[in-house]
Design a protein around this motif. Structure first.
Motif, PDB file in Angstrom:
ATOM      1  N   MET A 183       7.243 -23.192  16.859  1.00  0.00           N
ATOM      2  CA  MET A 183       6.613 -22.804  15.517  1.00  0.00           C
ATOM      3  C   MET A 183       7.502 -21.248  16.056  1.00  0.00           C
ATOM      4  SD  MET A 183       3.612 -21.115  13.844  1.00  0.00           S
ATOM      5  CE  MET A 183       1.907 -21.242  15.132  1.00  0.00           C
ATOM      6  N   GLN A 184       7.620 -20.321  15.158  1.00  0.00           N
ATOM      7  CA  GLN A 184       8.515 -18.812  15.399  1.00  0.00           C
ATOM      8  C   GLN A 184       7.096 -17.743  15.726  1.00  0.00           C
ATOM      9  OE1 GLN A 184      12.010 -18.051  16.048  1.00  0.00           O
ATOM     10  NE2 GLN A 184      12.250 -20.001  14.990  1.00  0.00           N
ATOM     11  N   LEU A 185       7.096 -17.750  16.786  1.00  0.00           N
ATOM     12  CA  LEU A 185       5.801 -15.969  16.891  1.00  0.00           C
ATOM     13  C   LEU A 185       6.111 -15.233  15.675  1.00  0.00           C
ATOM     14  CD1 LEU A 185       4.344 -14.972  18.554  1.00  0.00           C
ATOM     15  CD2 LEU A 185       5.437 -13.265  19.971  1.00  0.00           C
ATOM     16  N   LEU A 186       7.753 -14.256  15.462  1.00  0.00           N
ATOM     17  CA  LEU A 186       7.127 -13.653  14.156  1.00  0.00           C
ATOM     18  C   LEU A 186       8.274 -14.419  13.428  1.00  0.00           C
ATOM     19  CD1 LEU A 186       6.791 -10.555  12.955  1.00  0.00           C
ATOM     20  CD2 LEU A 186       9.011  -9.779  14.448  1.00  0.00           C
ATOM     21  N   ASP A 187       8.623 -13.894  12.168  1.00  0.00           N
ATOM     22  CA  ASP A 187       8.982 -14.387  10.364  1.00  0.00           C
ATOM     23  C   ASP A 187       9.505 -13.639   9.810  1.00  0.00           C
ATOM     24  OD1 ASP A 187      10.627 -16.658   9.823  1.00  0.00           O
ATOM     25  OD2 ASP A 187       9.897 -18.390   8.743  1.00  0.00           O
ATOM     26  N   VAL A 188      10.104 -13.151   9.153  1.00  0.00           N
ATOM     27  CA  VAL A 188       9.773 -12.191   8.273  1.00  0.00           C
ATOM     28  C   VAL A 188      11.257 -12.563   7.098  1.00  0.00           C
ATOM     29  CG1 VAL A 188      10.915  -9.889   7.409  1.00  0.00           C
ATOM     30  CG2 VAL A 188      10.050 -10.105  10.073  1.00  0.00           C
ATOM     31  N   ARG A 189      10.857 -13.031   6.371  1.00  0.00           N
ATOM     32  CA  ARG A 189      12.134 -13.374   5.004  1.00  0.00           C
ATOM     33  C   ARG A 189      10.875 -12.527   3.975  1.00  0.00           C
ATOM     34  NH1 ARG A 189      14.252 -17.515   7.657  1.00  0.00           N
ATOM     35  NH2 ARG A 189      12.686 -18.757   8.336  1.00  0.00           N
ATOM     36  N   ASP A 190      12.967 -11.691   3.821  1.00  0.00           N
ATOM     37  CA  ASP A 190      13.370 -11.294   2.585  1.00  0.00           C
ATOM     38  C   ASP A 190      12.377 -10.318   2.341  1.00  0.00           C
ATOM     39  OD1 ASP A 190      14.676 -11.114   0.276  1.00  0.00           O
ATOM     40  OD2 ASP A 190      13.496 -11.950  -1.401  1.00  0.00           O
ATOM     41  N   LEU A 191      12.265  -9.555   3.190  1.00  0.00           N
ATOM     42  CA  LEU A 191      11.291  -7.750   3.662  1.00  0.00           C
ATOM     43  C   LEU A 191      12.150  -6.659   2.544  1.00  0.00           C
ATOM     44  CD1 LEU A 191       8.479  -6.933   4.234  1.00  0.00           C
ATOM     45  CD2 LEU A 191      10.200  -6.163   6.791  1.00  0.00           C
ATOM     46  N   VAL A 215       7.000  -4.409  10.121  1.00  0.00           N
ATOM     47  CA  VAL A 215       5.901  -5.816  10.268  1.00  0.00           C
ATOM     48  C   VAL A 215       4.210  -4.740  10.792  1.00  0.00           C
ATOM     49  CG1 VAL A 215       5.761  -6.371  12.807  1.00  0.00           C
ATOM     50  CG2 VAL A 215       8.038  -6.576  11.512  1.00  0.00           C
ATOM     51  N   LEU A 216       4.093  -4.067  11.563  1.00  0.00           N
ATOM     52  CA  LEU A 216       2.783  -3.292  11.523  1.00  0.00           C
ATOM     53  C   LEU A 216       2.437  -2.615   9.987  1.00  0.00           C
ATOM     54  CD1 LEU A 216       3.339  -1.945  15.435  1.00  0.00           C
ATOM     55  CD2 LEU A 216       2.419  -3.796  15.257  1.00  0.00           C
ATOM     56  N   ARG A 217       3.107  -2.912   9.164  1.00  0.00           N
ATOM     57  CA  ARG A 217       1.895  -1.763   8.732  1.00  0.00           C
ATOM     58  C   ARG A 217       1.888  -0.443   8.549  1.00  0.00           C
ATOM     59  NH1 ARG A 217      -2.424  -6.348   6.393  1.00  0.00           N
ATOM     60  NH2 ARG A 217      -3.280  -4.182   5.831  1.00  0.00           N
ATOM     61  N   LEU A 218       2.839   0.193   9.179  1.00  0.00           N
ATOM     62  CA  LEU A 218       2.682   1.289   9.670  1.00  0.00           C
ATOM     63  C   LEU A 218       3.926   2.391   8.366  1.00  0.00           C
ATOM     64  CD1 LEU A 218       2.185   1.454  13.609  1.00  0.00           C
ATOM     65  CD2 LEU A 218       0.234   2.198  11.570  1.00  0.00           C
ATOM     66  N   VAL A 219       4.064   1.923   7.709  1.00  0.00           N
ATOM     67  CA  VAL A 219       5.171   2.854   6.459  1.00  0.00           C
ATOM     68  C   VAL A 219       4.282   3.910   6.144  1.00  0.00           C
ATOM     69  CG1 VAL A 219       6.445   2.359   4.573  1.00  0.00           C
ATOM     70  CG2 VAL A 219       6.142   0.375   5.863  1.00  0.00           C
ATOM     71  N   PRO A 220       4.649   4.977   6.373  1.00  0.00           N
ATOM     72  CA  PRO A 220       4.524   6.176   5.987  1.00  0.00           C
ATOM     73  C   PRO A 220       4.251   6.057   4.405  1.00  0.00           C
ATOM     74  CG  PRO A 220       6.363   6.307   6.588  1.00  0.00           C
ATOM     75  CD  PRO A 220       6.316   5.267   6.992  1.00  0.00           C
ATOM     76  N   SER A 221       2.276   5.735   3.708  1.00  0.00           N
ATOM     77  CA  SER A 221       3.132   6.040   1.716  1.00  0.00           C
ATOM     78  C   SER A 221       1.658   6.783   1.543  1.00  0.00           C
ATOM     79  CB  SER A 221       2.188   4.481   2.246  1.00  0.00           C
ATOM     80  OG  SER A 221       1.958   4.422   0.842  1.00  0.00           O
ATOM     81  N   PRO A 222       2.198   8.001   0.486  1.00  0.00           N
ATOM     82  CA  PRO A 222       3.264   7.433  -0.139  1.00  0.00           C
ATOM     83  C   PRO A 222       4.205   8.182   1.014  1.00  0.00           C
ATOM     84  CG  PRO A 222       1.901   9.410  -1.108  1.00  0.00           C
ATOM     85  CD  PRO A 222       1.271   8.034   0.015  1.00  0.00           C
ATOM     86  N   PRO A 223       5.472   8.074   0.999  1.00  0.00           N
ATOM     87  CA  PRO A 223       5.984   7.442  -0.641  1.00  0.00           C
ATOM     88  C   PRO A 223       6.702   5.801  -0.522  1.00  0.00           C
ATOM     89  CG  PRO A 223       8.161   8.575   0.267  1.00  0.00           C
ATOM     90  CD  PRO A 223       6.242   8.663   1.294  1.00  0.00           C
ATOM     91  N   GLY A 224       6.662   5.212   0.961  1.00  0.00           N
ATOM     92  CA  GLY A 224       7.153   4.475   1.337  1.00  0.00           C
ATOM     93  C   GLY A 224       6.054   3.332   1.167  1.00  0.00           C
ATOM     94  N   ARG A 225       6.390   1.727   0.567  1.00  0.00           N
ATOM     95  CA  ARG A 225       5.404   0.733   0.719  1.00  0.00           C
ATOM     96  C   ARG A 225       6.464  -0.528   0.191  1.00  0.00           C
ATOM     97  NH1 ARG A 225       4.346   2.064  -4.694  1.00  0.00           N
ATOM     98  NH2 ARG A 225       5.325   0.376  -5.592  1.00  0.00           N
ATOM     99  N   ILE A 226       5.739  -1.825   1.289  1.00  0.00           N
ATOM    100  CA  ILE A 226       6.072  -2.847   1.163  1.00  0.00           C
ATOM    101  C   ILE A 226       6.201  -3.808  -0.566  1.00  0.00           C
ATOM    102  CG2 ILE A 226       6.231  -5.374   2.050  1.00  0.00           C
ATOM    103  CD1 ILE A 226       4.632  -3.831   5.056  1.00  0.00           C
ATOM    104  N   VAL A 227       7.237  -4.430  -1.660  1.00  0.00           N
ATOM    105  CA  VAL A 227       7.327  -4.167  -1.842  1.00  0.00           C
ATOM    106  C   VAL A 227       7.524  -5.588  -2.208  1.00  0.00           C
ATOM    107  CG1 VAL A 227       8.194  -2.545  -3.538  1.00  0.00           C
ATOM    108  CG2 VAL A 227       9.497  -3.498  -3.030  1.00  0.00           C
ATOM    109  N   GLY A 228       7.867  -6.524  -1.490  1.00  0.00           N
ATOM    110  CA  GLY A 228       8.596  -8.128  -1.409  1.00  0.00           C
ATOM    111  C   GLY A 228       8.976  -8.646  -0.248  1.00  0.00           C
ATOM    112  N   LEU A 270       8.374  -4.161  19.640  1.00  0.00           N
ATOM    113  CA  LEU A 270       8.478  -3.704  19.087  1.00  0.00           C
ATOM    114  C   LEU A 270       9.502  -2.100  20.235  1.00  0.00           C
ATOM    115  CD1 LEU A 270       7.375  -4.054  15.780  1.00  0.00           C
ATOM    116  CD2 LEU A 270       8.417  -5.787  17.129  1.00  0.00           C
ATOM    117  N   ALA A 271      10.104  -2.507  20.396  1.00  0.00           N
ATOM    118  CA  ALA A 271      10.770  -1.282  21.199  1.00  0.00           C
ATOM    119  C   ALA A 271      11.209  -0.722  20.852  1.00  0.00           C
ATOM    120  CB  ALA A 271      11.224  -2.211  22.904  1.00  0.00           C
ATOM    121  N   ASP A 272      11.567   0.620  20.010  1.00  0.00           N
ATOM    122  CA  ASP A 272      12.499   1.459  19.593  1.00  0.00           C
ATOM    123  C   ASP A 272      13.487   2.428  20.275  1.00  0.00           C
ATOM    124  OD1 ASP A 272      13.439   2.918  17.576  1.00  0.00           O
ATOM    125  OD2 ASP A 272      12.116   3.388  16.200  1.00  0.00           O
ATOM    126  N   GLU A 273      13.790   2.354  20.722  1.00  0.00           N
ATOM    127  CA  GLU A 273      14.942   2.830  21.616  1.00  0.00           C
ATOM    128  C   GLU A 273      14.511   4.056  22.726  1.00  0.00           C
ATOM    129  OE1 GLU A 273      17.633   3.506  21.125  1.00  0.00           O
ATOM    130  OE2 GLU A 273      18.277   3.818  19.065  1.00  0.00           O
TER     131      GLU A 273
END
Length: 319
Positions: free
Chosen positions: A1-9, A53-66, A177-180
């Motif tokens: 089983m995959q540890l992280l599985d992202v589909r059509d995000l 992945v961490l559900r830290l998208v700034p809202s508003p204006p961002g949103r996971i829509v699908g 998740l290592a960002d630069e």
């Protein structure tokens, strides 16, 4: 089983100028213990994918829509906020690119590292502070006991970056998740940090996703790489195959712009500019910058074609 599985995000930002599709149908998976890289120019959606992945998208204006995000079989998008807090910094950690935005300026750095240990590992205050000093020593900060009492503004940019890395590694996460992660560090400390992260991978079978511009880091540490452009993955490949034979014209452009000691000709940058995510070109989003574009490229968006052997590419030349 995959540890992280992202589909059509799909993560979109709703602005006064229109909808910016920061992440637009990304599908990828990360296995336990795997080191993967996500590369691409600034603004292509790499960081926003990690924040989603961490559900830290700034809202508003961002949103996971699908789409769908599963971590160790759990549906991340279905968890409530309390359950997400138990995962962030514990099972999944993120090393942020800009340490001053992720460190609290009014708390000493030792206390900030200790907070994660007290929250997730149930340590007492004294035990957590001692562990924080050990972590600072582990990431190469001199006089760690003294530096643990410093505030972020009293440290150099490289030191602050190492504090952020210590915080991310404190709870031995299963996914980092290592960002630069090594941008502000000199070459010696960069090698030390990369060795430290590889040691974490071996000790805990942790998976690491590097978000980076540095193809040297990719070649040194990763087994697989995904190339992003305008919110989409345009190529995915084992690292060795990608460096030997890049398939997408954008990937080829990135490779030509990397300095090499054995290269005598001048570097060739990728022509043109990254497109506006609110007003993307019709068809293949790379077509205005692509030297191989033909009529179909300007009319239809190519699918992400599976070529076998772990290789996928989004290009009509290979579809």
């Amino acid at each position: 089983m995959q540890l992280l599985d992202v589909r059509d995000l799909r993560t979109h930002f709703f602005t006064a100028h229109g909808v910016a599709k920061a992440v637009d149908g990304v599908t990828l998976s990360v296995a336990p213990g795997e080191t993967m890289a996500i590369v691409g120019e600034s603004g292509c959606g790499k960081t926003m994918l990690a924040l989603s992945v961490l559900r830290l998208v700034p809202s508003p204006p961002g949103r996971i829509v699908g789409g769908d995000i599963r971590f160790d079989g759990r549906d991340i998008l279905a968890l409530d906020e309390e359950e997400m807090r138990s995962i962030r910094g514990n099972s999944i950690s993120m090393i942020f690119q800009e340490p001053m935005s992720s460190l609290n300026p009014v708390f000493r750095v030792g206390e900030q590292i200790a907070e994660a240990l007290r929250l997730h590992q149930r340590m007492g205050r004294r035990e957590a502070l001692a562990a924080a000093v050990d972590l600072l020593h582990m990431v190469g900060i001199p006089e760690p006991a003294s530096r643990a009492r410093s505030y972020p503004h009293e440290m150099s940019g490289g030191m602050r970056q190492r504090v952020v890395i210590a915080m991310a590694l404190a709870c031995d996460p299963r996914l980092v998740l290592a960002d630069e992660p090594t941008t502000a560090l000199d070459v010696t400390i960069q090698a030390q940090i990369l060795d430290l992260m590889m040691e974490l991978r071996e000790r805990r079978n942790a998976a690491i996703v590097f978000i980076t511009h540095d193809l040297g880091v990719v070649a040194q540490t990763c087994t697989r790489v995904a190339v992003m452009y305008a919110g989409r993955i345009v190529e995915e490949s084992p690292v060795r195959d990608l460096f030997r034979e890049p398939l997408h014209p954008y990937t080829k452009g990135l490779m030509r712009s990397v300095p090499r000691i054995d290269r005598t000709e001048r570097l060739v940058p990728v022509s043109g500019m990254v497109p506006n995510l609110v007003d993307l070109p019709q068809g293949c989003h790379f077509n205005p910058r692509c030297p191989h574009a033909f009529d179909r490229c300007r009319e239809e968006l190519p699918p992400l074609t599976d070529l076998g052997a772990g290789r996928r590419v989004r290009c009509w030349l290979h579809a």
